[in-house]
Design a protein around this motif. Structure first.
Motif, PDB file in Angstrom:
ATOM      1  N   SER A  14      -5.446  -2.865   2.539  1.00  0.00           N
ATOM      2  CA  SER A  14      -5.769  -1.807   4.136  1.00  0.00           C
ATOM      3  C   SER A  14      -7.202  -1.419   3.726  1.00  0.00           C
ATOM      4  CB  SER A  14      -4.970  -1.125   4.606  1.00  0.00           C
ATOM      5  OG  SER A  14      -5.166   0.269   3.716  1.00  0.00           O
ATOM      6  N   SER A  15      -7.862  -0.995   4.714  1.00  0.00           N
ATOM      7  CA  SER A  15      -9.325  -0.626   4.827  1.00  0.00           C
ATOM      8  C   SER A  15      -9.269   0.894   4.321  1.00  0.00           C
ATOM      9  CB  SER A  15      -9.357  -0.406   6.434  1.00  0.00           C
ATOM     10  OG  SER A  15      -8.670   0.084   7.083  1.00  0.00           O
ATOM     11  N   GLN A  16      -7.946   1.416   3.791  1.00  0.00           N
ATOM     12  CA  GLN A  16      -7.902   2.877   3.456  1.00  0.00           C
ATOM     13  C   GLN A  16      -8.207   2.670   1.767  1.00  0.00           C
ATOM     14  OE1 GLN A  16      -4.192   5.008   4.847  1.00  0.00           O
ATOM     15  NE2 GLN A  16      -4.079   3.057   5.603  1.00  0.00           N
ATOM     16  N   LEU A  17      -8.060   1.476   1.210  1.00  0.00           N
ATOM     17  CA  LEU A  17      -8.342   1.249  -0.249  1.00  0.00           C
ATOM     18  C   LEU A  17      -9.606   1.582  -0.698  1.00  0.00           C
ATOM     19  CD1 LEU A  17      -5.991  -1.988  -0.612  1.00  0.00           C
ATOM     20  CD2 LEU A  17      -5.747   0.285  -1.966  1.00  0.00           C
ATOM     21  N   SER A  18      -9.897   1.771  -1.849  1.00  0.00           N
ATOM     22  CA  SER A  18     -11.218   2.141  -2.224  1.00  0.00           C
ATOM     23  C   SER A  18     -11.930   0.769  -2.261  1.00  0.00           C
ATOM     24  CB  SER A  18     -11.261   2.332  -3.980  1.00  0.00           C
ATOM     25  OG  SER A  18     -10.587   1.475  -4.630  1.00  0.00           O
ATOM     26  N   THR A  19     -13.260   0.806  -2.107  1.00  0.00           N
ATOM     27  CA  THR A  19     -14.058  -0.363  -2.311  1.00  0.00           C
ATOM     28  C   THR A  19     -13.846  -1.120  -3.519  1.00  0.00           C
ATOM     29  OG1 THR A  19     -15.575   0.776  -1.053  1.00  0.00           O
ATOM     30  CG2 THR A  19     -16.377  -1.347  -1.889  1.00  0.00           C
ATOM     31  N   ALA A  20     -13.664  -0.512  -4.823  1.00  0.00           N
ATOM     32  CA  ALA A  20     -13.397  -1.259  -6.124  1.00  0.00           C
ATOM     33  C   ALA A  20     -12.185  -2.034  -5.898  1.00  0.00           C
ATOM     34  CB  ALA A  20     -13.237  -0.223  -7.081  1.00  0.00           C
ATOM     35  N   GLN A  47       4.649   8.487  11.504  1.00  0.00           N
ATOM     36  CA  GLN A  47       4.315   9.576  10.958  1.00  0.00           C
ATOM     37  C   GLN A  47       5.177  10.055   9.697  1.00  0.00           C
ATOM     38  OE1 GLN A  47       1.811  11.336  11.544  1.00  0.00           O
ATOM     39  NE2 GLN A  47       1.094  10.735  13.818  1.00  0.00           N
ATOM     40  N   GLY A  48       4.374  10.171   8.648  1.00  0.00           N
ATOM     41  CA  GLY A  48       5.166  10.868   7.412  1.00  0.00           C
ATOM     42  C   GLY A  48       5.972   9.821   6.607  1.00  0.00           C
ATOM     43  N   ALA A  49       5.692   8.379   6.988  1.00  0.00           N
ATOM     44  CA  ALA A  49       6.435   7.209   6.106  1.00  0.00           C
ATOM     45  C   ALA A  49       5.408   6.682   5.294  1.00  0.00           C
ATOM     46  CB  ALA A  49       6.856   6.312   7.226  1.00  0.00           C
ATOM     47  N   THR A  50       6.044   6.596   3.927  1.00  0.00           N
ATOM     48  CA  THR A  50       5.193   6.157   2.885  1.00  0.00           C
ATOM     49  C   THR A  50       6.101   5.019   2.205  1.00  0.00           C
ATOM     50  OG1 THR A  50       6.236   7.898   1.274  1.00  0.00           O
ATOM     51  CG2 THR A  50       4.148   8.640   2.172  1.00  0.00           C
ATOM     52  N   PHE A  51       5.423   4.365   1.505  1.00  0.00           N
ATOM     53  CA  PHE A  51       6.051   3.340   0.267  1.00  0.00           C
ATOM     54  C   PHE A  51       5.457   3.351  -0.837  1.00  0.00           C
ATOM     55  CE2 PHE A  51       3.448  -0.545  -0.528  1.00  0.00           C
ATOM     56  CZ  PHE A  51       2.322  -0.016   0.060  1.00  0.00           C
ATOM     57  N   SER A  52       6.367   2.790  -2.012  1.00  0.00           N
ATOM     58  CA  SER A  52       5.776   2.810  -3.405  1.00  0.00           C
ATOM     59  C   SER A  52       6.655   1.690  -3.960  1.00  0.00           C
ATOM     60  CB  SER A  52       6.113   4.067  -4.126  1.00  0.00           C
ATOM     61  OG  SER A  52       5.610   3.855  -5.424  1.00  0.00           O
ATOM     62  N   THR A  96      -2.565   2.041  -0.217  1.00  0.00           N
ATOM     63  CA  THR A  96      -3.764   2.954  -0.539  1.00  0.00           C
ATOM     64  C   THR A  96      -3.937   3.156  -2.086  1.00  0.00           C
ATOM     65  OG1 THR A  96      -2.089   5.063  -0.551  1.00  0.00           O
ATOM     66  CG2 THR A  96      -3.235   4.648   1.436  1.00  0.00           C
ATOM     67  N   ALA A  97      -3.082   2.336  -2.668  1.00  0.00           N
ATOM     68  CA  ALA A  97      -3.321   2.243  -3.936  1.00  0.00           C
ATOM     69  C   ALA A  97      -2.652   0.974  -4.446  1.00  0.00           C
ATOM     70  CB  ALA A  97      -2.818   3.461  -4.801  1.00  0.00           C
ATOM     71  N   VAL A  98      -3.117  -0.043  -5.381  1.00  0.00           N
ATOM     72  CA  VAL A  98      -2.663  -1.079  -5.937  1.00  0.00           C
ATOM     73  C   VAL A  98      -2.925  -1.164  -7.334  1.00  0.00           C
ATOM     74  CG1 VAL A  98      -2.796  -2.426  -3.686  1.00  0.00           C
ATOM     75  CG2 VAL A  98      -4.709  -2.525  -5.251  1.00  0.00           C
ATOM     76  N   SER A  99      -2.076  -1.866  -8.103  1.00  0.00           N
ATOM     77  CA  SER A  99      -2.209  -2.006  -9.511  1.00  0.00           C
ATOM     78  C   SER A  99      -3.328  -3.107  -9.818  1.00  0.00           C
ATOM     79  CB  SER A  99      -1.026  -2.300 -10.404  1.00  0.00           C
ATOM     80  OG  SER A  99      -0.647  -3.731  -9.795  1.00  0.00           O
TER      81      SER A  99
END
Ligand code: 601
Length: 325
Positions: free
Chosen positions: A42-48, A68-73, A107-110
């Motif tokens: 997603s566009s929320q990830l860092s440019t790197a 609202q308030g939902a997350t995944f991991s 918002t974060a990937v390995s």
């Protein structure tokens, strides 16, 4: 037909990518029958993290709505993973459409996902009980689209170094030869899981590896990860095959004439072509086996299995069909 998309292999058939339209944006996703989250770069990830990737931007979709308030991991068997927040949008693959599909925005990937620039995310096709969204677990695309399908099925037609397809809503008889065998699936762990305790090497005798051993059909895993007894017996029939810790498993001379591997799927033997077990070159002489020993007590029949077998996943009666193709 409705719900038909291409499945294009990456280099060495490491994974297969299929185009999915999400709110008017097309991303190439890895359809994964071994997990149950639909998540995207997603566009929320860092440019790197996004360099070289196609990303989904929720702000550019008129049909996106945040949960609202939902997350995944999520973390996968190979140690890779992703995490982020969640919304809904219209997801259309080959014409099969779900209007309020949970789309998980990374918002974060390995690192392995960052480096895999053809991959813009995963589309999970295991059972929804494995979905990682909190506080309210979400349904997979297949669960959501099933009621609208002519038949509650999807099929995987994956090929060695060639474009195949996934199809939702029908089992296309033109895509396989001979009879399709259906076996019941044990959904307790949320996988397309079945008993697989017997095997044979080439035309050799059928033997039992571990009584009651189970396996899952996993399009998101590259290789076949089988009971150690299967791997040992198979490579014992390949001259100069060795289990090379540095390579990470069994290797053999690339010019080996590899025997076929027979594996039982719920009691019926399925063939894996020996040629498909020559997976990738590791050095001047040697190649890495497409079937390796699993450290876990659940066998994983990944893409190598699908290259020899056309597979139908029936969500209506929780069964798995397979046939040579
Ligand atoms: C790093 N990538 C692209 C992965 C994709 C899929 C998987 C997996 O275990 N699926 N069942 C792991 C890693």
């Amino acid at each position: 037909g409705v719900g038909l998309v291409t499945a294009t292999p990456e280099q060495n058939d490491v994974e297969y990518l299929s185009p999915v339209d999400i709110g008017g944006q097309t991303l190439n996703l890895d359809f994964d029958s071994g997990s149950s989250d639909l998540w995207v770069f997603s566009s929320q990830l860092s440019t790197a993290a996004t360099t070289g990737h196609t990303v989904y931007d929720p702000n550019k979709s008129q049909s996106f709505a945040l949960i609202q308030g939902a997350t995944f991991s999520i973390s996968y068997g190979d140690g890779s993973g992703a995490a982020g927040n969640v919304g809904t949008d219209t997801v259309n693959l080959g014409g099969a459409t779900v209007t309020k599909q949970a789309v998980e925005l990374a918002t974060a990937v390995s690192q392995s996902f960052v480096e895999d620039t053809n991959n813009n995310g995963l589309l999970g096709l295991a059972f929804s009980k494995l979905n990682t969204v909190k506080p309210a677990q979400q349904k997979t695309f297949f669960d959501n689209v099933m009621p609208s399908l002519a038949e509650p099925v999807f099929t995987a037609d994956l090929k060695k170094a060639a474009v195949g397809s996934y199809e939702f809503g029908r089992v296309d008889a033109a895509k396989f030869t001979g009879a399709m065998t259906f076996v019941p699936v044990n959904t307790t762990q949320g996988f397309w899981q079945f008993t697989s305790e017997k095997f044979a090497v080439g035309t050799g005798a059928v033997q039992t590896s571990v009584a009651g051993s189970q396996a899952i059909a996993d399009t998101g895993t590259t290789l076949i990860l089988a009971e150690p007894a299967v791997a040992r017996a198979y490579y014992a029939q390949v001259p100069n095959a060795v289990n090379d810790a540095q390579a990470g498993g069994f290797v053999f001379p690339c010019n080996s004439n590899l025997p076929d591997l027979m594996l039982d799927i719920g009691g019926t033997m399925a063939k894996v072509s020996g040629s498909d077990i020559n997976f990738a070159q590791v050095d001047a002489q040697n190649c890495f086996g497409g079937m390796q020993a699993t450290p876990a007590n659940l066998q994983i029949y990944g893409d190598i299995f699908f290259k020899s077998n056309f597979v139908a996943f029936n969500g209506g009666n929780s069964s798995l069909g397979f046939a040579p193709h």
